[in-house]
Design a protein around this motif. Structure first.
Motif, PDB file in Angstrom:
ATOM      1  N   ASP A 280      19.649  16.768  71.790  1.00 48.95           N
ATOM      2  CA  ASP A 280      20.038  17.733  70.762  1.00 48.95           C
ATOM      3  C   ASP A 280      21.554  17.901  70.825  1.00 48.95           C
ATOM      4  O   ASP A 280      22.096  18.385  71.810  1.00 48.95           O
ATOM      5  N   MET A 281      22.227  17.462  69.775  1.00 49.16           N
ATOM      6  CA  MET A 281      23.681  17.579  69.701  1.00 49.16           C
ATOM      7  C   MET A 281      24.064  18.953  69.155  1.00 49.16           C
ATOM      8  O   MET A 281      23.571  19.372  68.099  1.00 49.16           O
ATOM      9  N   LYS A 282      24.960  19.642  69.856  1.00 46.92           N
ATOM     10  CA  LYS A 282      25.331  20.998  69.445  1.00 46.92           C
ATOM     11  C   LYS A 282      26.037  21.015  68.095  1.00 46.92           C
ATOM     12  O   LYS A 282      25.892  21.960  67.325  1.00 46.92           O
ATOM     13  N   TRP A 283      26.799  19.953  67.798  1.00 44.20           N
ATOM     14  CA  TRP A 283      27.588  19.967  66.568  1.00 44.20           C
ATOM     15  C   TRP A 283      26.742  19.716  65.323  1.00 44.20           C
ATOM     16  O   TRP A 283      27.225  19.912  64.197  1.00 44.20           O
ATOM     17  N   VAL A 284      25.491  19.301  65.488  1.00 42.48           N
ATOM     18  CA  VAL A 284      24.650  19.014  64.311  1.00 42.48           C
ATOM     19  C   VAL A 284      24.385  20.281  63.505  1.00 42.48           C
ATOM     20  O   VAL A 284      24.293  20.256  62.277  1.00 42.48           O
ATOM     21  N   LYS A 285      24.288  21.428  64.185  1.00 39.16           N
ATOM     22  CA  LYS A 285      24.015  22.679  63.477  1.00 39.16           C
ATOM     23  C   LYS A 285      25.151  23.053  62.534  1.00 39.16           C
ATOM     24  O   LYS A 285      24.949  23.807  61.577  1.00 39.16           O
ATOM     25  N   PRO A 307      37.067  18.598  61.232  1.00 39.71           N
ATOM     26  CA  PRO A 307      37.040  19.942  60.649  1.00 39.71           C
ATOM     27  C   PRO A 307      35.648  20.443  60.294  1.00 39.71           C
ATOM     28  O   PRO A 307      35.447  21.648  60.178  1.00 39.71           O
ATOM     29  N   ILE A 308      34.684  19.558  60.138  1.00 37.54           N
ATOM     30  CA  ILE A 308      33.327  19.985  59.773  1.00 37.54           C
ATOM     31  C   ILE A 308      32.434  20.088  61.000  1.00 37.54           C
ATOM     32  O   ILE A 308      31.813  21.118  61.251  1.00 37.54           O
ATOM     33  N   THR A 309      32.363  19.027  61.781  1.00 35.24           N
ATOM     34  CA  THR A 309      31.466  19.030  62.933  1.00 35.24           C
ATOM     35  C   THR A 309      32.053  19.788  64.121  1.00 35.24           C
ATOM     36  O   THR A 309      31.312  20.196  65.018  1.00 35.24           O
ATOM     37  N   GLY A 310      33.373  19.963  64.155  1.00 39.63           N
ATOM     38  CA  GLY A 310      33.996  20.707  65.241  1.00 39.63           C
ATOM     39  C   GLY A 310      33.939  20.010  66.588  1.00 39.63           C
ATOM     40  O   GLY A 310      33.940  20.664  67.635  1.00 39.63           O
ATOM     41  N   THR A 311      33.907  18.682  66.597  1.00 37.25           N
ATOM     42  CA  THR A 311      33.845  17.936  67.856  1.00 37.25           C
ATOM     43  C   THR A 311      34.827  16.776  67.810  1.00 37.25           C
ATOM     44  O   THR A 311      35.189  16.283  66.724  1.00 37.25           O
ATOM     45  N   THR A 312      35.236  16.329  68.983  1.00 35.71           N
ATOM     46  CA  THR A 312      36.098  15.153  69.088  1.00 35.71           C
ATOM     47  C   THR A 312      35.301  13.893  69.402  1.00 35.71           C
ATOM     48  O   THR A 312      35.876  12.801  69.449  1.00 35.71           O
ATOM     49  N   GLU A 313      34.008  14.045  69.604  1.00 39.96           N
ATOM     50  CA  GLU A 313      33.163  12.899  69.922  1.00 39.96           C
ATOM     51  C   GLU A 313      32.897  12.073  68.669  1.00 39.96           C
ATOM     52  O   GLU A 313      32.832  12.604  67.555  1.00 39.96           O
ATOM     53  N   ARG A 314      32.731  10.761  68.848  1.00 34.95           N
ATOM     54  CA  ARG A 314      32.421   9.869  67.742  1.00 34.95           C
ATOM     55  C   ARG A 314      31.345   8.891  68.185  1.00 34.95           C
ATOM     56  O   ARG A 314      31.328   8.440  69.335  1.00 34.95           O
ATOM     57  N   TYR A 315      30.454   8.554  67.253  1.00 35.39           N
ATOM     58  CA  TYR A 315      29.291   7.743  67.577  1.00 35.39           C
ATOM     59  C   TYR A 315      29.156   6.595  66.591  1.00 35.39           C
ATOM     60  O   TYR A 315      29.452   6.735  65.401  1.00 35.39           O
TER      61      TYR A 315
END
Length: 487
Positions: A280-285, A307-315
């Motif tokens: 469960d990824m926190k930024w999905v919400k 700016p939307i997902t609020g994360t620096t991670e990329r997949y």
């Protein structure tokens, strides 16, 4: 009539900004697909005329010259005057296109010609190497590093680095005629095509014309063209894209687990193979409540927060058509099935659906000259995007009972009309006509809700969709109608 049509295209429709952006979310996701066209659509320039400086293309100038060339062609038709804006086929003539607010600048990377350029430092092998052995080695589930190093040494390329580094080097060499003649001629016959990136709503963000068949290099060019890098990239070659992009960015682009959803540990791989791994990824919400983060876009793009997902991670993940076909066990960790909440939000077949739209005009496009082909396709995609955005805007205005305008990051908002400059408005000036009321639940609806809440149900199970875009899950219904209110 032919020339009048092109004058209309360039002078009237050419006034369009060709923004190529979605009014819902700010390129939080990019879903990729490639549309192939007939062989010989694009005449390839001589690789000897392309230098290192040509791998950065001035997109604005290239398309401006194309518009001028089409207009001049209509004016000088039937005369002996040469078209002053006509350019011979070159590497920069097939420049990509992105909207003004989503691209990193006027100059975008286009390194496709590295597929055909010979490396002066590459030493030819002293002995003949069987192509089939190399291909079997690349397709192996568990390639041995010693065998990969021997192949690299025989082909005259560096044998340093990890197994992934060695594999990507060998895959890059598949495009060189001197090394892989059989496969090279297959690629030559396959011809070029069109590469397009779409968001999860079907709006095309990036368009690129290819001389050769697509490869991970073309995908990386598109990803590095974004002003704000997308959090999730979905394609049919996710593993190759992650490895190649990381090699070009010193392992900084897909920094988290090489673009996988979790670390490639033996336990995680075993659970993924047995279809027992869930995350469960926190930024999905944040996707359900896309409130853009305000901040400066200057600085290091690699470390910037989306700016939307609020994360620096990329997949880098596989679409649903290709996630089951991976031979390497660690590639199972790029499947959307591992994260049910993310899979619920994404329709990974959007790009394929757009391909079916283009199929109806594919024959006509392939009969055109290069200039007409590029301009026609760009206009068709712009009309496709506009149709999706206008439909979404009208649906949202009907739900809100008020007019909407474009606000921060090109998203629709309850703001005063006329301010479409992609800048945030002052807080407190927004006037909304939303009303909150309590509705009585009749016996029939109460029985349906009780049946829905009874027994075991997946919280992410989709019940219906709002305006064909937003899925409504059982978790959503529980949020505004808790079971205790039915007692």
């Amino acid at each position: 009539m032919f020339h009048n049509f092109w004058n209309f295209i360039c002078e009237v429709i050419g006034d369009s900004m060709f923004l190529y952006e979605c009014l819902c979310w700010c390129c939080a996701f990019v879903i990729l697909c490639k549309t192939s066209f007939a062989v010989g659509t694009f005449k390839r320039p001589d690789p000897e005329t392309v230098s290192e400086e040509d791998f950065e293309v001035d997109m604005v100038k290239a398309w401006s010259d194309l518009d001028k060339s089409l207009i001049a062609e209509g004016l000088i038709s039937g005369t002996s005057v040469a078209n002053p804006y006509h350019n011979s086929v070159g590497h920069s003539t097939l420049a990509p296109w992105m909207g003004e607010h989503t691209r990193v600048g006027k100059t975008l990377p286009k390194t496709e010609f590295r597929k055909a350029m010979k490396n002066a430092e590459t030493k030819h092998p002293l002995k003949k190497i069987n192509e089939d052995i190399i291909l079997d080695l690349l397709d192996s589930k568990k390639p041995q590093k010693k065998e990969l190093q021997d192949a690299c040494n025989a082909l005259g390329v560096s044998a340093e680095g990890t197994i992934a580094d060695l594999i990507i080097r060998l895959e890059e060499l598949l495009n060189f005629k001197d090394i892989y003649p059989k496969l090279f001629w297959k690629l030559q016959k396959a011809g070029g095509g069109v590469l397009h990136f779409s968001c999860m709503h079907g709006v095309v963000y990036y368009l690129n014309f290819l001389f050769w068949t697509e490869s991970a290099r073309d995908h990386a060019d598109g990803l590095l063209s974004f002003k704000q890098f997308p959090t999730c990239y979905i394609s049919d070659v996710a593993g190759q894209v992650a490895r190649h992009t990381n090699n070009r960015t010193r392992q900084l682009y897909f920094k988290q687990h090489d673009g996988r959803l979790c670390a490639p540990t033996p336990d995680n791989i075993k659970l993924a193979v047995n279809k027992e791994l869930q995350m469960d990824m926190k930024w999905v919400k944040n996707l359900r409540f896309p409130l853009p983060l305000q901040g400066s876009l200057d600085g290091d793009r690699m470390a910037a927060t989306h700016p939307i997902t609020g994360t620096t991670e990329r997949y880098s993940l596989y679409d649903r058509f290709h996630q089951k076909n991976q031979k390497r066990p660690e590639e199972r960790l790029r499947s959307l099935n591992i994260c049910p909440s993310l899979r619920t939000e994404i329709n990974s077949s959007v790009a394929e659906q757009f391909n079916r739209e283009l199929a109806s005009v594919r024959y006509s496009l392939c009969q055109m000259k290069e200039a007409q082909f590029k301009q026609t396709l760009r206009v068709l995609i712009d009309l496709h995007n506009e149709k999706i955005n206008l439909t979404f805007k009208s649906e949202m205005e009907a739900l809100c009972n008020t007019q909407l305008s474009i606000g921060l990051h090109g998203m629709l908002g309850l703001q005063s009309a006329g301010k479409e400059d992609h800048k945030p408005t002052v807080a407190g000036t927004v006037r909304s006509s939303f009303q909150a009321e309590l509705y009585a639940i009749d016996d029939n609806d109460k029985g349906k809700l009780e049946d829905l809440f009874s027994g075991y149900r997946k919280e992410t199970q989709i019940i219906t969709h709002v305006s064909r875009r937003f899925p409504v899950t059982i978790k959503d219904i529980r949020s505004f109608c808790p079971p205790e209110l039915l007692a």
